[in-house]
Scaffold this active site. Sequence first.
Site, PDB file in Angstrom:
ATOM      1  N   GLY A   8      50.520  34.465  29.912  1.00 11.69           N
ATOM      2  CA  GLY A   8      50.237  32.974  30.644  1.00 11.69           C
ATOM      3  C   GLY A   8      50.606  32.209  29.584  1.00 11.69           C
ATOM      4  N   GLY A  13      46.807  29.250  27.998  1.00 16.19           N
ATOM      5  CA  GLY A  13      47.425  30.272  27.226  1.00 16.19           C
ATOM      6  C   GLY A  13      48.119  29.736  25.929  1.00 16.19           C
ATOM      7  N   ARG A  88      38.575  28.745  48.358  1.00 14.14           N
ATOM      8  CA  ARG A  88      38.317  29.627  47.360  1.00 14.14           C
ATOM      9  C   ARG A  88      38.668  30.937  47.502  1.00 14.14           C
ATOM     10  NH1 ARG A  88      35.029  27.417  43.370  1.00 14.14           N
ATOM     11  NH2 ARG A  88      34.250  25.467  43.608  1.00 14.14           N
ATOM     12  N   HIS A 175      29.553  31.003  35.304  1.00 14.08           N
ATOM     13  CA  HIS A 175      30.444  29.644  35.179  1.00 14.08           C
ATOM     14  C   HIS A 175      30.079  28.849  36.311  1.00 14.08           C
ATOM     15  CE1 HIS A 175      32.997  27.669  32.894  1.00 14.08           C
ATOM     16  NE2 HIS A 175      34.370  28.000  33.548  1.00 14.08           N
TER      17      HIS A 175
HETATM   18  N1  APR Z   1      52.406  36.983  35.035  1.00 15.10           N
HETATM   19  C1  APR Z   1      52.256  36.041  33.763  1.00 15.10           C
HETATM   20  N2  APR Z   1      52.176  34.728  33.967  1.00 15.10           N
HETATM   21  C2  APR Z   1      51.972  34.165  34.962  1.00 15.10           C
HETATM   22  C3  APR Z   1      51.620  35.144  36.249  1.00 15.10           C
HETATM   23  C4  APR Z   1      52.157  36.478  35.962  1.00 15.10           C
HETATM   24  N3  APR Z   1      51.925  37.177  36.961  1.00 15.10           N
HETATM   25  N4  APR Z   1      51.451  34.297  37.337  1.00 15.10           N
HETATM   26  C5  APR Z   1      51.282  33.098  36.824  1.00 15.10           C
HETATM   27  N5  APR Z   1      51.507  32.981  35.443  1.00 15.10           N
HETATM   28  C6  APR Z   1      51.623  31.976  34.538  1.00 15.10           C
HETATM   29  C7  APR Z   1      52.364  30.786  35.155  1.00 15.10           C
HETATM   30  O1  APR Z   1      53.525  30.884  34.968  1.00 15.10           O
HETATM   31  C8  APR Z   1      51.705  29.594  34.325  1.00 15.10           C
HETATM   32  O2  APR Z   1      52.615  29.283  33.070  1.00 15.10           O
HETATM   33  O3  APR Z   1      50.321  31.658  34.345  1.00 15.10           O
HETATM   34  C9  APR Z   1      50.369  30.294  33.747  1.00 15.10           C
HETATM   35  C10 APR Z   1      49.154  29.527  34.164  1.00 15.10           C
HETATM   36  O4  APR Z   1      49.230  28.282  33.641  1.00 15.10           O
HETATM   37  P1  APR Z   1      48.641  26.836  33.844  1.00 15.10           P
HETATM   38  O5  APR Z   1      49.108  26.456  35.314  1.00 15.10           O
HETATM   39  O6  APR Z   1      48.999  25.659  32.991  1.00 15.10           O
HETATM   40  O7  APR Z   1      46.988  27.167  33.951  1.00 15.10           O
HETATM   41  P2  APR Z   1      46.134  26.926  32.795  1.00 15.10           P
HETATM   42  O8  APR Z   1      45.371  25.550  32.752  1.00 15.10           O
HETATM   43  O9  APR Z   1      46.631  27.513  31.501  1.00 15.10           O
HETATM   44  O10 APR Z   1      44.966  27.883  33.177  1.00 15.10           O
HETATM   45  C11 APR Z   1      45.082  29.458  33.380  1.00 15.10           C
HETATM   46  O11 APR Z   1      42.614  29.546  33.280  1.00 15.10           O
HETATM   47  O12 APR Z   1      40.806  28.209  33.160  1.00 15.10           O
HETATM   48  C12 APR Z   1      41.692  29.137  33.899  1.00 15.10           C
HETATM   49  O13 APR Z   1      41.282  28.169  36.101  1.00 15.10           O
HETATM   50  C13 APR Z   1      42.256  28.374  35.045  1.00 15.10           C
HETATM   51  O14 APR Z   1      42.743  30.338  36.089  1.00 15.10           O
HETATM   52  C14 APR Z   1      43.352  29.262  35.350  1.00 15.10           C
HETATM   53  C15 APR Z   1      43.811  29.877  34.035  1.00 15.10           C
END
Ligand code: APR
Length: 311
Positions: A8, A13, A88, A175
Amino acid sequence: MSKVTVVGAGKYGSTTVQRLAESDVADEVVMTDIVEGLPQGLALDMNQSRPVLAYRTVVTGTNDYADTAGSDVVVITAGLPRKPGMSRMDLLEVNARIVSDVTKNVVAGSPDAVIIVVTNPLDQMATLTADVSGFPKARVIGQAGMLDSARFAHFIAEKAGVDILSVKAVTLGSHGDTMVPVPSLCSVDGVPLTDVFDEETIAGLVDRTRKGGAEIVGLLKTGSAYYAPSAAAAAMVEAVVTDSNAELPVCAWMDGQYDIEGVYLGVVATLGAGGVTGIVEADLTEDELAGLREAAIAVKGKVADLEQISL
Ligand code: APR
């Protein structure tokens, strides 16, 4: 030689990768995402900051799981945030599919890794990752408690008008709603929190901590917090990679500690090369213990929702 993969390349990430690279804690950090070009572009940008900040870690951006093979630690941040109109349960279903797919892919190339899960809903995702990976539970850990404890510490320091480094704060449980603040383990300059503030003030700080994520989401309008969350995840990675056995509040599998078993719950644990190397059973008050047991029951209820999902 240590290798860390972060799945991610979103806000959480990529910030985690940046923190890990800048602290030179691993020899190699791999960042992967399904979006083509995103991890590669971010990695290139980060690598170009190395001469300025004087660190050596090289970040590899990729869409190919083959590049993640042989990782010592894998952090799973992949997932979608909750969108308007999404229940949810909808979010649970979407993220369960993503996390399950990611887990299968990383486990194939990194069968000995420690997996740190941060995708929400955290308790369910940690349980799912443990089930899908088939790893010993000690090698699958969730990140939540470090973040909640850090938020609590920040609010205490702000209210007391003291140096953040003089504050010790711990939250246990889950959490969110069933987070269990532990005033008996909190202090300011070594003075117990209960001697620093009255009950009402502590309750106010606890309430703000419990809603800490929502407060930031409300201000940002789109997306959720990632600076403190990534700091917490990176600290957990560092403890594993350096085999430090640091005591950290994390989401760990309970095996009878505090008379609780069969559930992922927020507790203080020692983290080392094998993941969770021990759970620290603190001397809790009756109320705190009751709160922890209630949280365990609530998490078990939420985890049961996973059974309604076909992956
Ligand atoms: N494989 C790899 N990456 C993926 C996949 C997958 N199958 N599906 C989605 N992603 C990537 C998206 O493309 C995106 O770049 O996961 C990333 C998520 O990034 P954001 O939308 O910016 O979310 P973020 O703020 O990083 O949070 C990620 O952490 O705190 C928790 O609730 C939050 O569940 C969320 C996670």
